[in-house]
Design a protein around this motif. Structure first.
Motif, PDB file in Angstrom:
ATOM      1  N   ALA A  75      -6.682 -13.569   6.202  1.00 56.71           N
ATOM      2  CA  ALA A  75      -5.255 -13.773   5.997  1.00 56.71           C
ATOM      3  C   ALA A  75      -4.952 -13.769   4.504  1.00 56.71           C
ATOM      4  O   ALA A  75      -5.563 -14.517   3.737  1.00 56.71           O
ATOM      5  N   LYS A  76      -4.013 -12.918   4.097  1.00 59.00           N
ATOM      6  CA  LYS A  76      -3.648 -12.793   2.686  1.00 59.00           C
ATOM      7  C   LYS A  76      -2.572 -13.836   2.375  1.00 59.00           C
ATOM      8  O   LYS A  76      -1.374 -13.582   2.493  1.00 59.00           O
ATOM      9  N   THR A  77      -3.011 -15.004   1.976  1.00 59.28           N
ATOM     10  CA  THR A  77      -2.116 -16.154   1.859  1.00 59.28           C
ATOM     11  C   THR A  77      -1.038 -16.007   0.795  1.00 59.28           C
ATOM     12  O   THR A  77      -0.010 -16.685   0.856  1.00 59.28           O
ATOM     13  N   ASN A  78      -1.248 -15.147  -0.180  1.00 58.76           N
ATOM     14  CA  ASN A  78      -0.260 -14.975  -1.249  1.00 58.76           C
ATOM     15  C   ASN A  78       0.586 -13.719  -1.047  1.00 58.76           C
ATOM     16  O   ASN A  78       1.137 -13.170  -2.011  1.00 58.76           O
ATOM     17  N   ALA A  79       0.701 -13.256   0.201  1.00 58.03           N
ATOM     18  CA  ALA A  79       1.420 -12.014   0.487  1.00 58.03           C
ATOM     19  C   ALA A  79       2.867 -12.060   0.005  1.00 58.03           C
ATOM     20  O   ALA A  79       3.347 -11.145  -0.670  1.00 58.03           O
ATOM     21  N   ALA A  80       3.596 -13.117   0.340  1.00 60.91           N
ATOM     22  CA  ALA A  80       5.009 -13.217  -0.043  1.00 60.91           C
ATOM     23  C   ALA A  80       5.163 -13.306  -1.555  1.00 60.91           C
ATOM     24  O   ALA A  80       6.070 -12.696  -2.144  1.00 60.91           O
ATOM     25  N   GLU A  81       4.277 -14.047  -2.190  1.00 60.28           N
ATOM     26  CA  GLU A  81       4.309 -14.186  -3.659  1.00 60.28           C
ATOM     27  C   GLU A  81       4.118 -12.834  -4.342  1.00 60.28           C
ATOM     28  O   GLU A  81       4.845 -12.479  -5.276  1.00 60.28           O
ATOM     29  N   SER A 120       0.847  -1.193   0.000  1.00 61.62           N
ATOM     30  CA  SER A 120       0.000   0.000   0.000  1.00 61.62           C
ATOM     31  C   SER A 120       0.878   1.237   0.000  1.00 61.62           C
ATOM     32  O   SER A 120       1.913   1.269   0.681  1.00 61.62           O
ATOM     33  N   ARG A 121       0.476   2.243  -0.752  1.00 59.11           N
ATOM     34  CA  ARG A 121       1.227   3.494  -0.793  1.00 59.11           C
ATOM     35  C   ARG A 121       0.547   4.537   0.079  1.00 59.11           C
ATOM     36  O   ARG A 121      -0.685   4.565   0.175  1.00 59.11           O
ATOM     37  N   ASN A 122       1.346   5.378   0.699  1.00 62.02           N
ATOM     38  CA  ASN A 122       0.838   6.390   1.608  1.00 62.02           C
ATOM     39  C   ASN A 122       1.396   7.754   1.239  1.00 62.02           C
ATOM     40  O   ASN A 122       2.590   7.906   0.963  1.00 62.02           O
ATOM     41  N   GLU A 123       0.530   8.769   1.233  1.00 66.07           N
ATOM     42  CA  GLU A 123       0.963  10.133   0.932  1.00 66.07           C
ATOM     43  C   GLU A 123       0.672  11.086   2.088  1.00 66.07           C
ATOM     44  O   GLU A 123       0.778  12.300   1.933  1.00 66.07           O
ATOM     45  N   SER A 124       0.308  10.550   3.253  1.00 67.57           N
ATOM     46  CA  SER A 124       0.018  11.397   4.411  1.00 67.57           C
ATOM     47  C   SER A 124       1.292  12.087   4.878  1.00 67.57           C
ATOM     48  O   SER A 124       2.307  11.407   5.143  1.00 67.57           O
ATOM     49  N   PRO A 125       1.287  13.402   5.025  1.00 69.98           N
ATOM     50  CA  PRO A 125       2.504  14.128   5.392  1.00 69.98           C
ATOM     51  C   PRO A 125       2.961  13.924   6.833  1.00 69.98           C
ATOM     52  O   PRO A 125       4.100  14.244   7.157  1.00 69.98           O
ATOM     53  N   ASP A 126       2.109  13.381   7.701  1.00 70.09           N
ATOM     54  CA  ASP A 126       2.498  13.194   9.096  1.00 70.09           C
ATOM     55  C   ASP A 126       2.782  11.738   9.439  1.00 70.09           C
ATOM     56  O   ASP A 126       2.821  11.363  10.607  1.00 70.09           O
ATOM     57  N   VAL A 127       2.986  10.912   8.419  1.00 72.08           N
ATOM     58  CA  VAL A 127       3.328   9.506   8.626  1.00 72.08           C
ATOM     59  C   VAL A 127       4.721   9.268   8.031  1.00 72.08           C
ATOM     60  O   VAL A 127       4.955   9.589   6.864  1.00 72.08           O
ATOM     61  N   PRO A 128       5.652   8.699   8.814  1.00 70.66           N
ATOM     62  CA  PRO A 128       7.053   8.606   8.383  1.00 70.66           C
ATOM     63  C   PRO A 128       7.377   7.425   7.468  1.00 70.66           C
ATOM     64  O   PRO A 128       8.436   6.823   7.579  1.00 70.66           O
ATOM     65  N   PHE A 129       6.494   7.058   6.575  1.00 68.31           N
ATOM     66  CA  PHE A 129       6.779   5.997   5.608  1.00 68.31           C
ATOM     67  C   PHE A 129       5.845   6.196   4.420  1.00 68.31           C
ATOM     68  O   PHE A 129       4.800   6.840   4.527  1.00 68.31           O
ATOM     69  N   ASP A 130       6.218   5.673   3.280  1.00 68.30           N
ATOM     70  CA  ASP A 130       5.339   5.800   2.113  1.00 68.30           C
ATOM     71  C   ASP A 130       4.910   4.459   1.539  1.00 68.30           C
ATOM     72  O   ASP A 130       4.170   4.395   0.566  1.00 68.30           O
ATOM     73  N   GLN A 131       5.372   3.357   2.161  1.00 64.36           N
ATOM     74  CA  GLN A 131       4.959   2.034   1.736  1.00 64.36           C
ATOM     75  C   GLN A 131       4.671   1.173   2.964  1.00 64.36           C
ATOM     76  O   GLN A 131       5.377   1.263   3.968  1.00 64.36           O
ATOM     77  N   SER A 132       3.653   0.344   2.874  1.00 66.84           N
ATOM     78  CA  SER A 132       3.339  -0.534   4.003  1.00 66.84           C
ATOM     79  C   SER A 132       2.711  -1.832   3.508  1.00 66.84           C
ATOM     80  O   SER A 132       2.208  -1.913   2.384  1.00 66.84           O
ATOM     81  N   ILE A 133       2.767  -2.838   4.369  1.00 70.03           N
ATOM     82  CA  ILE A 133       2.144  -4.129   4.088  1.00 70.03           C
ATOM     83  C   ILE A 133       1.342  -4.552   5.317  1.00 70.03           C
ATOM     84  O   ILE A 133       1.837  -4.493   6.441  1.00 70.03           O
ATOM     85  N   ASN A 134       0.127  -4.996   5.075  1.00 73.74           N
ATOM     86  CA  ASN A 134      -0.713  -5.552   6.141  1.00 73.74           C
ATOM     87  C   ASN A 134      -1.156  -6.942   5.709  1.00 73.74           C
ATOM     88  O   ASN A 134      -2.078  -7.067   4.896  1.00 73.74           O
ATOM     89  N   PRO A 135      -0.509  -7.993   6.218  1.00 78.56           N
ATOM     90  CA  PRO A 135      -0.848  -9.353   5.787  1.00 78.56           C
ATOM     91  C   PRO A 135      -2.193  -9.843   6.297  1.00 78.56           C
ATOM     92  O   PRO A 135      -2.708 -10.842   5.813  1.00 78.56           O
TER      93      PRO A 135
END
Length: 359
Positions: A110-116, A61-76
């Motif tokens: 559960a996102k079973t194909n997360a690693a793939e 997931s991409r993030n453009e919020s200016p008060d969050v210190p990251f622009d990419q995240s994963i939630n399995p």
């Protein structure tokens, strides 16, 4: 709210399956009918945790919020069994046609194909590496991770690609993956934050019914840091008149355990979380309810939530300003945030890419 009409479910944070903002109609239990079939004092059975498996189409997931210190995240995982009544991710379950209440902590995906999917994403020619955050929405080390091992499979891929990762969790289960995290940390590719907002085990048990105790999380900080893994503590959320008294104690204990950095977030009550948390507060701390809400209003310009970037994480006003000062002074006193290590992106490499370039 009439707290006598609420049945407390042991081991769960939300008290009911509150309707979401997308529901076209509302439901109310027939209390008279229920009481006719069971005694008033008889405890209601807590709902079982159900896990559904899904094949996702995307994983980063991409993030453009200016008060969050990251622009990419994963939630399995979707949903979280920890059951924190204040969790700002609860409203996301409404998009699935489920309740942000009990459904959020009992009906998990559960996102079973997360690693793939991650391997495929990192292998794209157009991909540009930046820190990937784990634990930004739901906890990557919630109880079902013991069996599903999706977070570990994600770390294996990130390690293979020498890609930086930042983890936030309430679970000591993160120590299971010290073997991978230590390898990555040695190259400047990993950082872990343990979320601890109080050391009071009684408050924590009610706030976060299926999360590890604060003591176990502190021990996780000790184990991670002893293996050379940069570790920090996230004091979140700070709840006025309930956990704010413990801020300095949490920071001191975390520093003594080996944490080198710290951050905090003021309590947020977006959308359905508002009513879920207030119901929880009425159930467990009715005598503090008015005081807690009054201080929240002082920190949120008379409201219970503020979604404005730059203010939503910290709040405004005298209480928020004093908390910021307390936090800054305590961090300086205990040697936290003195030298924040930057995670590296220059080591990123698609496995086999260099060898193929020779032909």
């Amino acid at each position: 709210m009439d707290s006598r009409r609420i049945n407390f479910l042991r081991g769960r944070g939300a008290l009911t399956n509150i309707e979401s903002r997308f529901d076209a109609w509302s439901r109310e239990p027939d209390e008279d009918g229920i009481e006719a079939t069971r005694q008033a004092h008889e405890p209601e059975a807590a709902p079982r945790t159900l896990v559904a498996f899904e094949r996702s189409r995307t994983i980063v997931s991409r993030n453009e919020s200016p008060d969050v210190p990251f622009d990419q995240s994963i939630n399995p995982y979707r949903g979280c069994e920890h059951g924190c009544s204040y969790c700002f991710a609860r409203p996301t379950h409404a998009y699935l046609g489920l309740s942000p209440g009990l459904d959020f902590e009992t009906k998990l995906f559960a996102k079973t194909n997360a690693a793939e999917l991650l391997r495929k994403e990192l292998s794209r020619k157009s991909y540009s590496p930046s820190v990937i955050a784990l634990g930004t929405n739901t906890d990557p080390y919630q109880p079902i991770e013991r069996e599903q091992r999706l977070t570990r499979s994600i770390l294996e891929v990130l390690n293979e690609f020498q890609h930086p990762v930042a983890i936030t969790t309430k679970s000591a289960l993160v120590t299971r993956d010290i073997d991978i995290l230590a390898q990555m940390a040695e190259k400047g590719l990993a950082r872990v934050y343990l979320s601890i907002n109080t050391l009071d085990s009684e408050i924590a048990r009610k706030l976060e019914p299926r999360a590890n105790t604060p003591a176990k999380r502190m021990e996780a900080i000790r184990r991670l840091s002893s293996q050379g893994i940069p570790t920090g503590v996230l004091v979140a959320p700070v709840i006025p008149a309930l956990t704010d008294f413990d801020v300095e104690h949490v920071l001191q204990t975390a520093a003594e355990a080996g944490a080198e950095s710290a951050a905090y977030v003021m309590l947020r009550l977006p959308l359905e979380v508002h009513d879920i948390f207030i119901a929880w507060l009425q159930q467990h701390y009715p005598g503090r309810r008015r005081h807690v809400l009054s201080l929240i209003e002082q920190a949120r310009e008379g409201k219970h939530n503020d979604s404005v970037f730059g203010r939503r994480m910290r709040g405004t006003g005298i209480f928020a300003d004093l908390l910021a000062q307390r936090f800054k002074i305590a961090c300086r006193r205990f040697g936290l945030n003195q030298d924040r290590r930057i995670l590296r992106t220059d080591l990123f490499e698609v496995p086999g890419q260099n060898q193929l370039a020779l032909f």
